[in-house]
Design an enzyme around this catalytic site. Structure first.
Site, PDB file in Angstrom:
ATOM      1  N   CYS A 265       0.815  -1.217   0.000  1.00 56.15           N
ATOM      2  CA  CYS A 265       0.000   0.000   0.000  1.00 56.15           C
ATOM      3  C   CYS A 265       0.849   1.267   0.000  1.00 56.15           C
ATOM      4  O   CYS A 265       0.681   2.112  -0.872  1.00 56.15           O
ATOM      5  CB  CYS A 265      -0.949  -0.021   1.199  1.00 56.15           C
ATOM      6  SG  CYS A 265      -2.181  -1.329   1.050  1.00 56.15           S
TER       7      CYS A 265
HETATM    8  N1  LIG Z   1      -4.376  -5.361   2.999  1.00 51.31           N
HETATM    9  C1  LIG Z   1      -4.682  -4.266   3.637  1.00 51.31           C
HETATM   10  O1  LIG Z   1      -4.448  -4.189   4.827  1.00 51.31           O
HETATM   11  C2  LIG Z   1      -5.326  -3.109   2.961  1.00 51.31           C
HETATM   12  C3  LIG Z   1      -5.689  -3.152   1.627  1.00 51.31           C
HETATM   13  N2  LIG Z   1      -6.305  -2.089   1.037  1.00 51.31           N
HETATM   14  C4  LIG Z   1      -6.768  -2.138  -0.343  1.00 51.31           C
HETATM   15  O2  LIG Z   1      -7.853  -3.079  -0.415  1.00 51.31           O
HETATM   16  C5  LIG Z   1      -7.880  -3.732  -1.686  1.00 51.31           C
HETATM   17  C6  LIG Z   1      -7.835  -5.240  -1.489  1.00 51.31           C
HETATM   18  O3  LIG Z   1      -6.606  -5.568  -0.900  1.00 51.31           O
HETATM   19  P1  LIG Z   1      -6.337  -6.947  -0.160  1.00 51.31           P
HETATM   20  O4  LIG Z   1      -7.567  -7.479   0.462  1.00 51.31           O
HETATM   21  O5  LIG Z   1      -5.154  -6.710   0.684  1.00 51.31           O
HETATM   22  O6  LIG Z   1      -5.954  -7.890  -1.389  1.00 51.31           O
HETATM   23  P2  LIG Z   1      -5.697  -9.461  -1.344  1.00 51.31           P
HETATM   24  O7  LIG Z   1      -4.735  -9.765  -2.408  1.00 51.31           O
HETATM   25  O8  LIG Z   1      -5.428  -9.916   0.054  1.00 51.31           O
HETATM   26  O9  LIG Z   1      -7.125 -10.093  -1.696  1.00 51.31           O
HETATM   27  C7  LIG Z   1      -7.836  -9.780  -2.814  1.00 51.31           C
HETATM   28  C8  LIG Z   1      -8.595 -11.015  -3.301  1.00 51.31           C
HETATM   29  O10 LIG Z   1      -9.334 -10.620  -4.460  1.00 51.31           O
HETATM   30  C9  LIG Z   1      -9.365 -11.728  -5.353  1.00 51.31           C
HETATM   31  N3  LIG Z   1      -9.726 -11.236  -6.687  1.00 51.31           N
HETATM   32  C10 LIG Z   1      -8.954 -10.588  -7.585  1.00 51.31           C
HETATM   33  N4  LIG Z   1      -9.679 -10.253  -8.665  1.00 51.31           N
HETATM   34  C11 LIG Z   1     -10.933 -10.709  -8.436  1.00 51.31           C
HETATM   35  C12 LIG Z   1     -12.144 -10.665  -9.169  1.00 51.31           C
HETATM   36  N5  LIG Z   1     -12.214 -10.047 -10.346  1.00 51.31           N
HETATM   37  N6  LIG Z   1     -13.226 -11.265  -8.654  1.00 51.31           N
HETATM   38  C13 LIG Z   1     -13.175 -11.875  -7.448  1.00 51.31           C
HETATM   39  N7  LIG Z   1     -12.070 -11.936  -6.693  1.00 51.31           N
HETATM   40  C14 LIG Z   1     -10.967 -11.360  -7.183  1.00 51.31           C
HETATM   41  C15 LIG Z   1      -7.995 -12.324  -5.239  1.00 51.31           C
HETATM   42  O11 LIG Z   1      -7.991 -13.682  -5.669  1.00 51.31           O
HETATM   43  C16 LIG Z   1      -7.706 -12.162  -3.735  1.00 51.31           C
HETATM   44  O12 LIG Z   1      -8.050 -13.327  -3.000  1.00 51.31           O
HETATM   45  C17 LIG Z   1      -6.691  -3.135  -2.459  1.00 51.31           C
HETATM   46  O13 LIG Z   1      -7.135  -2.056  -3.208  1.00 51.31           O
HETATM   47  C18 LIG Z   1      -5.756  -2.659  -1.348  1.00 51.31           C
HETATM   48  O14 LIG Z   1      -4.922  -1.620  -1.789  1.00 51.31           O
HETATM   49  C19 LIG Z   1      -6.573  -0.962   1.765  1.00 51.31           C
HETATM   50  C20 LIG Z   1      -6.229  -0.873   3.080  1.00 51.31           C
HETATM   51  C21 LIG Z   1      -5.609  -1.957   3.799  1.00 51.31           C
HETATM   52  C1  LIG Z   2      -0.384   2.881  10.572  1.00 48.50           C
HETATM   53  C2  LIG Z   2      -1.068   3.081   9.242  1.00 48.50           C
HETATM   54  O1  LIG Z   2      -1.533   4.147   8.967  1.00 48.50           O
HETATM   55  N1  LIG Z   2      -1.132   1.991   8.412  1.00 48.50           N
HETATM   56  C3  LIG Z   2      -1.748   2.071   7.101  1.00 48.50           C
HETATM   57  C4  LIG Z   2      -0.866   1.343   6.091  1.00 48.50           C
HETATM   58  O2  LIG Z   2      -0.646   0.033   6.586  1.00 48.50           O
HETATM   59  P1  LIG Z   2       0.757  -0.708   6.324  1.00 48.50           P
HETATM   60  O3  LIG Z   2       0.565  -2.085   6.807  1.00 48.50           O
HETATM   61  O4  LIG Z   2       1.252  -0.460   4.968  1.00 48.50           O
HETATM   62  O5  LIG Z   2       1.639  -0.042   7.477  1.00 48.50           O
HETATM   63  P2  LIG Z   2       2.633   1.197   7.620  1.00 48.50           P
HETATM   64  O6  LIG Z   2       2.209   2.371   6.843  1.00 48.50           O
HETATM   65  O7  LIG Z   2       2.800   1.383   9.065  1.00 48.50           O
HETATM   66  O8  LIG Z   2       3.987   0.621   7.062  1.00 48.50           O
HETATM   67  C5  LIG Z   2       4.318   0.560   5.693  1.00 48.50           C
HETATM   68  C6  LIG Z   2       5.831   0.463   5.569  1.00 48.50           C
HETATM   69  O9  LIG Z   2       6.435   1.662   6.058  1.00 48.50           O
HETATM   70  C7  LIG Z   2       7.404   1.345   7.043  1.00 48.50           C
HETATM   71  N2  LIG Z   2       7.424   2.423   8.047  1.00 48.50           N
HETATM   72  C8  LIG Z   2       6.252   2.826   8.613  1.00 48.50           C
HETATM   73  C9  LIG Z   2       6.243   3.857   9.535  1.00 48.50           C
HETATM   74  C10 LIG Z   2       7.460   4.500   9.882  1.00 48.50           C
HETATM   75  O10 LIG Z   2       7.528   5.425  10.687  1.00 48.50           O
HETATM   76  N3  LIG Z   2       8.592   4.068   9.292  1.00 48.50           N
HETATM   77  C11 LIG Z   2       8.624   3.040   8.379  1.00 48.50           C
HETATM   78  O11 LIG Z   2       9.680   2.690   7.858  1.00 48.50           O
HETATM   79  C12 LIG Z   2       6.936   0.018   7.624  1.00 48.50           C
HETATM   80  O12 LIG Z   2       7.984  -0.692   8.256  1.00 48.50           O
HETATM   81  C13 LIG Z   2       6.446  -0.676   6.381  1.00 48.50           C
HETATM   82  O13 LIG Z   2       7.544  -1.199   5.645  1.00 48.50           O
HETATM   83  O14 LIG Z   2      -1.496   1.278   4.832  1.00 48.50           O
HETATM   84  C14 LIG Z   2      -2.796   0.603   4.848  1.00 48.50           C
HETATM   85  C15 LIG Z   2      -3.313   0.514   3.455  1.00 48.50           C
HETATM   86  O15 LIG Z   2      -3.718   1.506   2.900  1.00 48.50           O
HETATM   87  O16 LIG Z   2      -3.304  -0.595   2.965  1.00 48.50           O
HETATM   88  C16 LIG Z   2      -3.734   1.422   5.742  1.00 48.50           C
HETATM   89  O17 LIG Z   2      -5.017   0.866   5.709  1.00 48.50           O
HETATM   90  C17 LIG Z   2      -3.132   1.421   7.156  1.00 48.50           C
HETATM   91  O18 LIG Z   2      -3.994   2.111   8.054  1.00 48.50           O
END
Ligand SMILES: NC(=O)C1=CN([C@@H]2O[C@H](COP(=O)(O)OP(=O)(O)OC[C@H]3O[C@@H](n4cnc5c(N)ncnc54)[C@H](O)[C@@H]3O)[C@@H](O)[C@H]2O)C=CC1
Ligand SMILES: CC(=O)N[C@H]1[C@@H](OP(=O)(O)OP(=O)(O)OC[C@H]2O[C@@H](n3ccc(=O)[nH]c3=O)[C@H](O)[C@@H]2O)O[C@H](C(=O)O)[C@@H](O)[C@@H]1O
Length: 424
Positions: A265
């Protein structure tokens, strides 16, 4: 656009089930949202193209004693004509580093083929500003529905913090919609599922806010990486500086240096913003510099290791401690320590790794040597040890005892430069 919504309703084999939710994409984001929606009383059908992901979701839900109204499938034919559709698929960069929305488009195709009048479509995936009003609206209208009248459309980007927050109720949800009716529908749904909802005046505000949050993190981490080298040259410990600055009760959010901001991300999402800024002739040079500095960070760390070893890495053995993308999370996606291992190997070193959160050497770690016990590396003690990710439980004070040279991109090893640790 012809209003074919009623015809479509009539042709569908499934009547519109009350309170049915379809979650498309059952990964890190989709799975907990599906669970939360079921817990809130909705009948939830999860769909993932990948049968293993659908099966894993079902197994995980069963393990949690999830309600029977929650199911997962990899067969789109089993999707109901849901009232609410949540798009939770990945939004990666393509091989050329450009945002790739093809998975969102495919998910929309699955959704619109089953849309019925009155349904709500919500984009949860992180996308560029305009994706809701552009890509999503076009897909819905192409199926013959009027947005805001036949079908409702909103965006509520995910903000969960992996490893730190537990579920959709932990972080307030931003909500933007194309029109008042869609906003009301989105709000009713998310307040039931997630609790705190923050409505904003347009989908673009919600989209941009999400991208700003992650851009802010990228820029500040890149700044800290650079200042860390500067503070080290001044003989000042970075962490003490940040901790001191963070005592100011307002106006300062602490960021810390590291081996490079990784994950899927922070290094990725700002490109979605930059792409749209560039399209309107307003690309951010500061953002570009931060992204470039972040990409270059692992190479700078490896160069620091090389210098500490006298210039050349050829034939040297280097142990990377911690390989996941951030501490406490067993996720290797976009992990900077993987770049360290690759760069070390490319410069002729034997690259070893240790990580208590990664039991095996899966995919990207396969070419490198795993040290189950860093004090007993295969082949004997390494020439250098570099902190890749400070996993919880690491004895950082003991790091310098693992090899003749210890390299610390985080400024975390006690004693720092004064104790002979190479700060990079
Ligand atoms: N992982 C995180 O903590 C966060 C993720 N996001 C965003 O949320 C979105 C989803 O990310 P994740 O859940 O981490 O991805 P992920 O890779 O963990 O899961 C996504 C799933 O969608 C499935 N998929 C792909 N294309 C598809 C389709 N056309 N129909 C049905 N299933 C399909 C894949 O097989 C996979 O299992 C992304 O845009 C990401 O940037 C935002 C904040 C936090
Ligand atoms: C705390 C926070 O705002 N998290 C948001 C974030 O999550 P993610 O798991 O990517 O964590 P995070 O940003 O902390 O680290 C990323 C890298 O930076 C490095 N990192 C981080 C902080 C720092 O001070 N220094 C550093 O090197 C760190 O070591 C990693 O290598 O993106 C998610 C998303 O959109 O998917 C949001 O939903 C989350 O809310």
């Amino acid at each position: 656009m012809p209003d074919t919504g009623l015809l479509r309703d009539a042709a569908l084999p499934n009547p519109l089930p009350a309170g049915t939710v379809a979650v498309i994409g059952l990964g890190y984001v989709g799975r907990p949202i599906a669970l939360a929606a079921a817990a809130a009383g909705f009948a939830v059908s999860g769909f993932d193209l990948d049968p293993a992901a659908a099966a894993a979701a079902e197994a995980a839900w069963r393990g949690l004693g999830a309600p029977g109204r929650l199911s997962a499938t990899a067969d789109p034919a089993r999707l109901p004509a849901a009232q609410t559709w949540l798009i939770c698929v990945p939004t990666p960069l393509d091989a050329a580093g450009r945002p790739d929305l093809s998975l969102v488009e495919a998910a929309l195709a699955t959704c619109v083929a089953r849309l019925v009048r009155g349904a709500l479509v919500c984009l949860v995936s992180t996308c560029q500003p305009g994706a809701t009003n552009g890509t999503c609206r076009r897909a819905i209208e192409a199926a013959g529905f009027a947005v805001g009248r036949d079908v409702f459309l909103c965006v509520s980007p995910e903000r969960e913090n992996p490893g730190a927050t537990d579920g959709p109720r932990d972080v307030p949800r931003l909500l933007g919609a194309t029109d008042e009716a869609s906003l009301a529908r989105g709000r009713a749904f998310w307040e039931r599922v997630a609790g705190r909802v923050i409505p904003v005046a347009s989908p673009e505000i919600a989209e941009c806010a999400k991208l700003l949050e992650n851009t802010y993190r990228l820029v500040n981490v890149a700044l800290m990486d650079e200042l860390h080298r500067g503070f080290a040259a001044l003989g000042v410990p970075t962490r003490a500086v940040v901790e001191a600055a963070a005592t100011k009760p307002f106006g300062f959010a602490p960021f810390w240096p590291g081996a490079g901001a990784g994950g899927h991300c922070i290094p990725v999402d700002p490109e979605f913003l930059q792409m749209e800024l560039a399209r309107v002739g307003a690309a951010s040079s500061l953002l570009a510099a931060a992204a470039e500095a972040n990409r270059a960070r692992p190479a700078a760390v490896v160069e620091g290791v090389a210098r500490a070893l006298g210039g050349s890495l050829a034939g040297r053995r280097v142990l990377v401690m911690g390989v996941t993308y951030k501490p406490g999370v067993a996720d290797l996606r976009g992990a900077a320590p993987l770049a360290l291992l690759r760069l070390l190997a490319a410069r002729g070193a034997e690259a070893l790794w240790h990580d208590p959160l990664v039991a095996e050497g899966p995919g990207p770690l396969a070419p490198f040597v795993r040290a189950a016990d860093p004090a007993r590396c295969p082949g004997g003690p390494p020439d250098a040890v570099v902190l890749g990710t400070p996993q919880p439980g690491f004895d950082l004070a003991a790091l310098p005892r693992l090899a003749a040279v210890a390299v610390d991109p985080f400024g975390l090893v006690p004693g720092g430069a004064a104790a002979g640790v190479r700060v990079v």
